[in-house]
Design an enzyme around this catalytic site. Structure first.
Site, PDB file in Angstrom:
ATOM      1  N   HIS A  67     102.000  -5.750 127.696  1.00  0.00           N
ATOM      2  CA  HIS A  67     103.252  -6.589 127.335  1.00  0.00           C
ATOM      3  C   HIS A  67     104.288  -5.516 127.156  1.00  0.00           C
ATOM      4  O   HIS A  67     105.508  -6.174 126.824  1.00  0.00           O
ATOM      5  CB  HIS A  67     102.940  -7.339 125.939  1.00  0.00           C
TER       6      HIS A  67
HETATM    7  C1  UD1 Z   1     106.915  -7.967 120.199  1.00  0.00           C
HETATM    8  C2  UD1 Z   1     107.486  -6.535 119.621  1.00  0.00           C
HETATM    9  C3  UD1 Z   1     106.306  -5.476 120.137  1.00  0.00           C
HETATM   10  C4  UD1 Z   1     105.030  -5.984 119.863  1.00  0.00           C
HETATM   11  C5  UD1 Z   1     104.774  -7.278 120.346  1.00  0.00           C
HETATM   12  C6  UD1 Z   1     103.153  -7.767 120.009  1.00  0.00           C
HETATM   13  C7  UD1 Z   1     109.746  -6.151 119.127  1.00  0.00           C
HETATM   14  C8  UD1 Z   1     110.888  -5.506 119.660  1.00  0.00           C
HETATM   15  N1  UD1 Z   1     108.807  -6.312 120.084  1.00  0.00           N
HETATM   16  O1  UD1 Z   1     107.220  -7.891 121.678  1.00  0.00           O
HETATM   17  O2  UD1 Z   1     106.549  -4.348 119.370  1.00  0.00           O
HETATM   18  O3  UD1 Z   1     104.158  -4.960 120.302  1.00  0.00           O
HETATM   19  O4  UD1 Z   1     105.606  -8.427 120.125  1.00  0.00           O
HETATM   20  O5  UD1 Z   1     102.880  -8.733 120.761  1.00  0.00           O
HETATM   21  O6  UD1 Z   1     109.664  -6.639 118.251  1.00  0.00           O
HETATM   22  N2  UD1 Z   1     106.859 -15.567 123.568  1.00  0.00           N
HETATM   23  C9  UD1 Z   1     106.447 -16.624 123.689  1.00  0.00           C
HETATM   24  N3  UD1 Z   1     105.693 -17.307 122.482  1.00  0.00           N
HETATM   25  C10 UD1 Z   1     105.437 -16.618 121.514  1.00  0.00           C
HETATM   26  C11 UD1 Z   1     106.383 -15.223 121.540  1.00  0.00           C
HETATM   27  C12 UD1 Z   1     107.034 -14.582 122.515  1.00  0.00           C
HETATM   28  O7  UD1 Z   1     106.643 -17.505 124.658  1.00  0.00           O
HETATM   29  O8  UD1 Z   1     104.979 -17.095 120.555  1.00  0.00           O
HETATM   30  C13 UD1 Z   1     107.654 -15.042 124.732  1.00  0.00           C
HETATM   31  C14 UD1 Z   1     109.235 -15.294 124.954  1.00  0.00           C
HETATM   32  O9  UD1 Z   1     109.533 -15.614 126.251  1.00  0.00           O
HETATM   33  C15 UD1 Z   1     109.865 -14.095 124.401  1.00  0.00           C
HETATM   34  C16 UD1 Z   1     108.931 -12.844 124.979  1.00  0.00           C
HETATM   35  O10 UD1 Z   1     107.615 -13.420 124.900  1.00  0.00           O
HETATM   36  O11 UD1 Z   1     111.330 -14.102 124.895  1.00  0.00           O
HETATM   37  C17 UD1 Z   1     108.997 -11.776 124.127  1.00  0.00           C
HETATM   38  O12 UD1 Z   1     108.729 -12.117 122.727  1.00  0.00           O
HETATM   39  P1  UD1 Z   1     109.424 -10.885 121.830  1.00  0.00           P
HETATM   40  O13 UD1 Z   1     108.983 -11.286 120.413  1.00  0.00           O
HETATM   41  O14 UD1 Z   1     110.773 -10.805 121.839  1.00  0.00           O
HETATM   42  O15 UD1 Z   1     108.607  -9.547 122.322  1.00  0.00           O
HETATM   43  P2  UD1 Z   1     107.438  -9.300 122.436  1.00  0.00           P
HETATM   44  O16 UD1 Z   1     107.218  -8.817 123.915  1.00  0.00           O
HETATM   45  O17 UD1 Z   1     106.267 -10.324 122.186  1.00  0.00           O
HETATM   46  N1  UDP Z   2      94.804  -9.050 119.665  1.00  0.00           N
HETATM   47  C1  UDP Z   2      94.352 -10.349 119.495  1.00  0.00           C
HETATM   48  N2  UDP Z   2      94.269 -11.354 120.999  1.00  0.00           N
HETATM   49  C2  UDP Z   2      94.764 -10.791 122.243  1.00  0.00           C
HETATM   50  C3  UDP Z   2      95.141  -9.571 122.124  1.00  0.00           C
HETATM   51  C4  UDP Z   2      95.567  -8.611 120.957  1.00  0.00           C
HETATM   52  O1  UDP Z   2      93.888 -10.702 118.539  1.00  0.00           O
HETATM   53  O2  UDP Z   2      94.643 -11.619 122.846  1.00  0.00           O
HETATM   54  C5  UDP Z   2      95.096  -8.400 118.471  1.00  0.00           C
HETATM   55  C6  UDP Z   2      94.435  -6.855 118.599  1.00  0.00           C
HETATM   56  O3  UDP Z   2      93.045  -6.960 118.351  1.00  0.00           O
HETATM   57  C7  UDP Z   2      95.277  -6.157 117.487  1.00  0.00           C
HETATM   58  C8  UDP Z   2      96.723  -6.792 117.843  1.00  0.00           C
HETATM   59  O4  UDP Z   2      96.531  -8.188 118.260  1.00  0.00           O
HETATM   60  O5  UDP Z   2      94.764  -6.490 116.159  1.00  0.00           O
HETATM   61  C9  UDP Z   2      97.717  -5.957 118.683  1.00  0.00           C
HETATM   62  O6  UDP Z   2      98.796  -6.786 118.770  1.00  0.00           O
HETATM   63  P1  UDP Z   2      99.770  -6.319 119.976  1.00  0.00           P
HETATM   64  O7  UDP Z   2      98.969  -5.722 121.337  1.00  0.00           O
HETATM   65  O8  UDP Z   2     100.281  -7.741 120.289  1.00  0.00           O
HETATM   66  O9  UDP Z   2     100.760  -5.667 119.652  1.00  0.00           O
HETATM   67  P2  UDP Z   2     100.912  -4.067 119.071  1.00  0.00           P
HETATM   68  O10 UDP Z   2      99.872  -3.519 118.506  1.00  0.00           O
HETATM   69  O11 UDP Z   2     101.343  -3.475 120.676  1.00  0.00           O
HETATM   70  O12 UDP Z   2     102.325  -3.927 118.653  1.00  0.00           O
END
Ligand code: UD1
Ligand code: UDP
Length: 384
Positions: free
Chosen positions: A207
């Site tokens: 991601h």
């Molecule tokens: C965010 C965090 C990242 C973390 C990740 C975990 C920041 C800058 N980034 O990235 O550090 O590793 O979460 O998963 O805070 N979206 C949906 N549904 C949701 C959430 C997001 O559709 O419930 C989609 C939207 O199109 C959104 C995009 O995902 O624009 C990105 O979501 P965002 O929270 O901005 O960043 P992540 O890539 O999820």
């Molecule tokens: N995780 C989950 N389901 C998924 C992918 C990840 O429960 O389909 C959990 C994973 O076990 C860990 C956390 O989400 O506890 C990690 O989150 P993510 O990779 O979104 O964010 P990051 O750690 O990179 O910020």
């Protein structure tokens, strides 16, 4: 009695606050715990599923900020969080990790002179093109109490000139959740549902914007996955950002044609723990998954050029492979040809399931040391 607001916003926050909130509820004579959910993540599979799986109490306040640009999302959290602080007047706010919600709430606390504790402080990738690195650096600068998961965190903070008095090494609270939930996770039927045999498949998560928003990088990773998928099926719970980018970059047909790459919706915490703990190999660009695979003793190939979690490499489970196709394939082949010896799982210091209690102890200790050092600024304290 300390009144503490615990902030969560995105998927990786929920497994970090759950043990802290549970410990505060257990120690109810010392702590009054409130949960604020910013709503940065909002899909059922990215948010609600974790409240169910982690027995996390309903949020006391839901800010409902949703998605946006970095500035838009950070500003929306700040605007929505400020009145909560003014109303609730907490003794402490606890933020975790490195997402936009973490930094936004940290800034609000610093401006209103409310004590702020940062859980997972001190991690550094030294890559400022990562939004998370900016969030980590800035949050650590303004937090009153920096709670580190590993000793390298203490060293990084010391090198940035942060006084030792603000730093406490407490260990990894995410591992508290893993240890609490692993037994329940073993009851999950996810392997049967996906028709997978233990130790015969790989798990993939992706991601990071640098991987999935960039056509070239995503293409190189897919080239490698095509080759690895010849050796074993790859299960891919795809993050919503990644789903969206597969469509926008026109990669849908290619991904669909890879029959051994099984794209599914993100799964809940218990199902994911079951999937990773039984996998032969994990491929990921996640931060938290590098740590979980270390404790589970599962080989992890990190599809990034760097990590803020070097201890996972030192422990022997994690390989930083970058996004070069041939390097990813070589790392996967090495891991598949040389399984890690099961008897040799090395677990870092204080990744022992008891970090939450050390966090609570640190909050009490630092409060007793500086009893009058904070207070919510009143309306008249704020510039107009
Ligand atoms: C965010 C965090 C990242 C973390 C990740 C975990 C920041 C800058 N980034 O990235 O550090 O590793 O979460 O998963 O805070 N979206 C949906 N549904 C949701 C959430 C997001 O559709 O419930 C989609 C939207 O199109 C959104 C995009 O995902 O624009 C990105 O979501 P965002 O929270 O901005 O960043 P992540 O890539 O999820
Ligand atoms: N995780 C989950 N389901 C998924 C992918 C990840 O429960 O389909 C959990 C994973 O076990 C860990 C956390 O989400 O506890 C990690 O989150 P993510 O990779 O979104 O964010 P990051 O750690 O990179 O910020």
């Amino acid at each position: 009695m300390l009144k503490v607001i615990n902030v969560a916003g995105a998927r990786p926050n929920f497994m970090k606050i759950a043990p802290i909130v549970a410990a505060m509820k257990r120690r109810a004579s010392e702590f009054q715990a409130l949960v604020v959910h910013t709503g940065q993540h909002y899909d059922d599979a990215m948010s609600e599923a974790f409240f169910r799986d982690l027995d996390l109490p309903r949020p006391d306040v839901y800010l409902n900020v949703g998605s946006g640009t970095h500035a838009g999302q950070t500003a929306a959290v700040m605007q929505a969080f400020e009145p909560v602080i003014v109303r609730e007047k907490p003794d402490w706010v606890v933020v975790v990790g490195d997402v936009n919600s973490t930094l936004a709430c940290a800034i609000v606390c610093a401006k209103l002179n409310v004590k702020l504790a940062h859980v997972e402080a001190g991690l550094r990738s030294r890559d400022r093109s990562m939004p998370e690195e900016i969030n980590r650096l800035l949050t650590d600068q303004i937090a009153d109490l920096l709670l580190t998961p590993s000793r390298d965190g203490d060293a990084n903070l010391g090198a940035e000139g942060i006084p030792e008095a603000r730093i406490r090494f407490v260990g990894n609270v995410m591992i508290d959740s893993l240890m609490t939930q692993l037994g329940r996770a073993q009851q999950s039927s996810v392997l049967t549902m996906l028709k997978l045999e233990e130790k015969s498949y790989a798990v993939l998560t992706l991601h990071r914007p640098s991987n999935v928003d960039e056509q070239a990088a995503f293409g190189r990773i897919l080239d490698a996955l095509e080759e690895i998928a010849r050796r074993l099926p790859i299960v891919f719970p795809a993050h919503p950002r990644t789903r969206k980018m597969i469509d926008e970059l026109g990669l849908g047909a290619r991904v669909q044609s890879m029959k051994n790459l099984r794209v599914i919706d993100p799964v809940g915490y218990l199902d994911f723990l079951r999937l990773t703990s039984c996998a032969r190999l994990v491929l990921t660009d996640s931060g938290g998954i590098q740590e979980e695979t270390t404790v589970l003793g599962i080989p992890c190939i990190t599809l990034r050029e760097n990590t803020e979690r070097p201890i996972t490499v030192e422990m022997g489970t994690n390989t930083i492979a970058g996004t070069d196709t041939s390097k990813i394939i070589a790392a996967a082949n090495r891991a598949l040809n040389n399984p890690l010896p099961e008897s040799n799982v090395r677990i870092p210091e204080f990744w022992d399931g008891r970090a939450a209690d050390r966090i609570l102890d640190a909050l009490i200790e630092v409060t007793l040391r500086n009893p009058d050092s904070s207070g919510v600024a009143t309306g008249s304290d704020q510039p107009t």
